[in-house]
Design an enzyme around this catalytic site. Structure first.
Site, PDB file in Angstrom:
ATOM      1  N   LYS A 208       0.823  -1.224   0.000  1.00 34.09           N
ATOM      2  CA  LYS A 208       0.000   0.000   0.000  1.00 34.09           C
ATOM      3  C   LYS A 208       0.856   1.274   0.000  1.00 34.09           C
ATOM      4  O   LYS A 208       0.352   2.345  -0.293  1.00 34.09           O
ATOM      5  CB  LYS A 208      -1.014  -0.003   1.156  1.00 34.09           C
ATOM      6  CG  LYS A 208      -0.455   0.188   2.535  1.00 34.09           C
ATOM      7  CD  LYS A 208      -1.585   0.351   3.547  1.00 34.09           C
ATOM      8  CE  LYS A 208      -1.016   0.521   4.955  1.00 34.09           C
ATOM      9  NZ  LYS A 208      -2.038   0.745   5.945  1.00 34.09           N
ATOM     10  N   ASP A 209       2.166   1.157   0.309  1.00 33.75           N
ATOM     11  CA  ASP A 209       3.057   2.323   0.255  1.00 33.75           C
ATOM     12  C   ASP A 209       3.577   2.599  -1.154  1.00 33.75           C
ATOM     13  O   ASP A 209       4.174   3.641  -1.402  1.00 33.75           O
ATOM     14  CB  ASP A 209       4.275   2.132   1.175  1.00 33.75           C
ATOM     15  CG  ASP A 209       3.904   2.155   2.656  1.00 33.75           C
ATOM     16  OD1 ASP A 209       2.834   2.706   2.980  1.00 33.75           O
ATOM     17  OD2 ASP A 209       4.673   1.622   3.473  1.00 33.75           O
TER      18      ASP A 209
ATOM     19  N   ARG B  89      -8.900   8.079   4.332  1.00 31.94           N
ATOM     20  CA  ARG B  89      -9.844   7.025   3.939  1.00 31.94           C
ATOM     21  C   ARG B  89     -10.608   6.493   5.149  1.00 31.94           C
ATOM     22  O   ARG B  89     -11.837   6.362   5.129  1.00 31.94           O
ATOM     23  CB  ARG B  89      -9.052   5.885   3.266  1.00 31.94           C
ATOM     24  CG  ARG B  89      -9.850   4.615   3.006  1.00 31.94           C
ATOM     25  CD  ARG B  89      -8.922   3.487   2.572  1.00 31.94           C
ATOM     26  NE  ARG B  89      -7.910   3.177   3.567  1.00 31.94           N
ATOM     27  CZ  ARG B  89      -8.118   2.430   4.654  1.00 31.94           C
ATOM     28  NH1 ARG B  89      -9.308   1.925   4.885  1.00 31.94           N
ATOM     29  NH2 ARG B  89      -7.137   2.189   5.510  1.00 31.94           N
ATOM     30  N   ARG B  90      -9.879   6.185   6.219  1.00 34.19           N
ATOM     31  CA  ARG B  90     -10.538   5.671   7.430  1.00 34.19           C
ATOM     32  C   ARG B  90     -11.434   6.744   8.040  1.00 34.19           C
ATOM     33  O   ARG B  90     -12.583   6.478   8.396  1.00 34.19           O
ATOM     34  CB  ARG B  90      -9.491   5.233   8.460  1.00 34.19           C
ATOM     35  CG  ARG B  90      -8.721   3.990   8.055  1.00 34.19           C
ATOM     36  CD  ARG B  90      -7.551   3.716   9.001  1.00 34.19           C
ATOM     37  NE  ARG B  90      -6.800   2.541   8.575  1.00 34.19           N
ATOM     38  CZ  ARG B  90      -5.494   2.382   8.752  1.00 34.19           C
ATOM     39  NH1 ARG B  90      -4.785   3.333   9.334  1.00 34.19           N
ATOM     40  NH2 ARG B  90      -4.884   1.286   8.342  1.00 34.19           N
TER      41      ARG B  90
ATOM     42  N   ARG C 106       0.401  10.417  14.067  1.00 35.33           N
ATOM     43  CA  ARG C 106       1.493   9.950  13.212  1.00 35.33           C
ATOM     44  C   ARG C 106       2.508   9.157  14.028  1.00 35.33           C
ATOM     45  O   ARG C 106       2.432   9.068  15.238  1.00 35.33           O
ATOM     46  CB  ARG C 106       2.209  11.143  12.546  1.00 35.33           C
ATOM     47  CG  ARG C 106       1.499  11.768  11.368  1.00 35.33           C
ATOM     48  CD  ARG C 106       1.503  10.937  10.092  1.00 35.33           C
ATOM     49  NE  ARG C 106       2.731  10.217   9.829  1.00 35.33           N
ATOM     50  CZ  ARG C 106       3.819  10.727   9.262  1.00 35.33           C
ATOM     51  NH1 ARG C 106       3.847  11.987   8.911  1.00 35.33           N
ATOM     52  NH2 ARG C 106       4.878   9.983   9.045  1.00 35.33           N
TER      53      ARG C 106
ATOM     54  N   ARG D 146       2.595   5.120  18.010  1.00 38.26           N
ATOM     55  CA  ARG D 146       1.148   5.375  18.100  1.00 38.26           C
ATOM     56  C   ARG D 146       0.527   4.678  19.302  1.00 38.26           C
ATOM     57  O   ARG D 146      -0.312   5.239  19.990  1.00 38.26           O
ATOM     58  CB  ARG D 146       0.452   4.930  16.813  1.00 38.26           C
ATOM     59  CG  ARG D 146       0.762   5.836  15.645  1.00 38.26           C
ATOM     60  CD  ARG D 146      -0.106   5.513  14.473  1.00 38.26           C
ATOM     61  NE  ARG D 146       0.659   5.560  13.240  1.00 38.26           N
ATOM     62  CZ  ARG D 146       0.145   5.393  12.038  1.00 38.26           C
ATOM     63  NH1 ARG D 146      -1.141   5.127  11.908  1.00 38.26           N
ATOM     64  NH2 ARG D 146       0.886   5.463  10.971  1.00 38.26           N
TER      65      ARG D 146
END
Length: 358
Positions: A95-96, A146-147, A164, A170
């Protein structure tokens, strides 16, 4: 997994170790180790050496990802090392990787996908709750537009704020401060880190469609390095390849990136590939979502020749039937075209402008 290419095992790569590039984060290292482990099993005579480096995305920790505006945030430095011949292959979270790779590079392997869903990790005081049970105005941390777009619509009583840092950072921010009631992370990353027990709620595709390529690992190589390409192609998982080609083609045709909310869900069943794709406004109030399907039930044809190394949205997969890859790519393009015909371009351009103005 596909059969390894025998030649790579016998010849090695010029009698030296195969150098594998990775980001320095703990999760990146775990992911890279898992890929190297698979390669070692396939090629016990080869030596592998891991080369870790920091990327722009690892260094800029005080800005939301969607605001940095760089397509290859977590990949550029690794690709530079690949180009300079300092490493032979690089392991990424798929996904990166942008849907268009720089010239000279290709994704030589897409490994079997881990669970692609998003997960909710709750502050210890909210243990046992779900998002719908949290008190009104509870703050949820996510760095993903998106989330946030999908969950704002579904849970209007909650507030969403950027968070971040790598996974460790996190979780620390969540546990040690009172700023967040919960944070949203990819289930795959939590599982790979051995933190599955922190998942308080898995978000089904009805709650939250996932990111393009989420949960899959990709191995990027120099497109002309036939020896390395043959070696890593044994890691391809055919189902994951087809699903991710469709997802990436959908994103590419929409011209989506991490500065706009684009989401997907794919399923392969009985030779049929199903793709659900959606676009959202930043607050989730405006959205378009459709599902299409296509047959990917084609035999493998051994045609060595000029089309041998055809790329589909950056992926080279010689051991997956070419017609199936084509069908998957067309599915993504057709679904994107359908959403564009219904007004997706307007939703995304407004989202992009609003995000730039934040």
């Amino acid at each position: 997994m596909a059969e390894p290419d025998a030649a790579a095992g016998e010849n090695g790569v010029g009698g030296r170790a195969v150098r594998v590039g990775t980001r320095r984060s703990q999760l990146a290292r775990i992911q890279t180790d898992s890929v190297v482990e698979m390669l070692r099993e396939l090629y016990p005579d080869l030596r592998f050496e891991i080369v870790a480096m920091s990327t722009t995305g690892d260094k800029i920790l005080d800005t939301a990802l969607s605001k940095i505006g760089e397509k290859s945030l977590f990949t550029k430095e690794l690709e530079n090392a690949l180009e300079r011949n300092e490493v032979d292959l690089v392991v990424h979270s798929l996904k990166d990787l942008p849907t268009s790779l720089p010239p000279g590079f290709t994704i030589g392997a897409v490994c079997k996908r881990e669970n692609p869903l998003d997960a909710v990790v709750f502050h210890p005081k909210n243990c046992g709750k779900t998002l719908s049970l949290l008190p009104e105005k509870s703050v949820i941390g996510t760095s993903s537009l998106r989330r946030a777009a999908q969950l704002k619509k579904k849970f209007p009583q909650l507030e969403f704020r950027d968070i971040r840092g790598n996974l460790n950072t996190r979780l620390k921010k969540l546990d040690e401060k009172e700023d967040f009631s919960a944070i949203i992370l990819a289930a795959a990353g939590l599982k790979r880190m051995g933190w599955e027990n922190r998942i308080g709620q898995l978000l089904s595709p009805e709650d939250c469609l996932y990111a393009v390529g989420q949960g899959a690992l990709a191995v990027e190589v120099r497109a002309k390095d036939q020896e390395i390409l043959n070696m890593v192609s044994a890691l391809h998982d055919a189902d994951t390849v087809l699903r991710c080609i469709a997802e990436r083609a959908f994103m590419k045709h929409l011209e989506g990136g991490c500065s706009v909310p684009v989401a997907v869900n794919t399923m392969l069943k009985d030779g049929q590939l199903y793709l659900t794709g959606a676009v959202y406004s930043l607050d989730g109030s405006d959205s378009l979502k459709e599902t299409m399907q296509t047959s990917v039930n084609y035999p493998q044809q051994n045609e060595d020749g000029p089309n041998d190394d055809v790329q589909h949205v950056g992926i080279t997969a010689k051991n997956v039937p070419g017609q199936a890859q084509e069908a998957a790519e067309n599915l993504g393009v057709e679904l994107a075209s359908l959403l564009l015909s219904k007004g997706a371009k307007h939703i995304l351009s407004v989202a992009r402008q609003l995000n730039d103005a934040r």
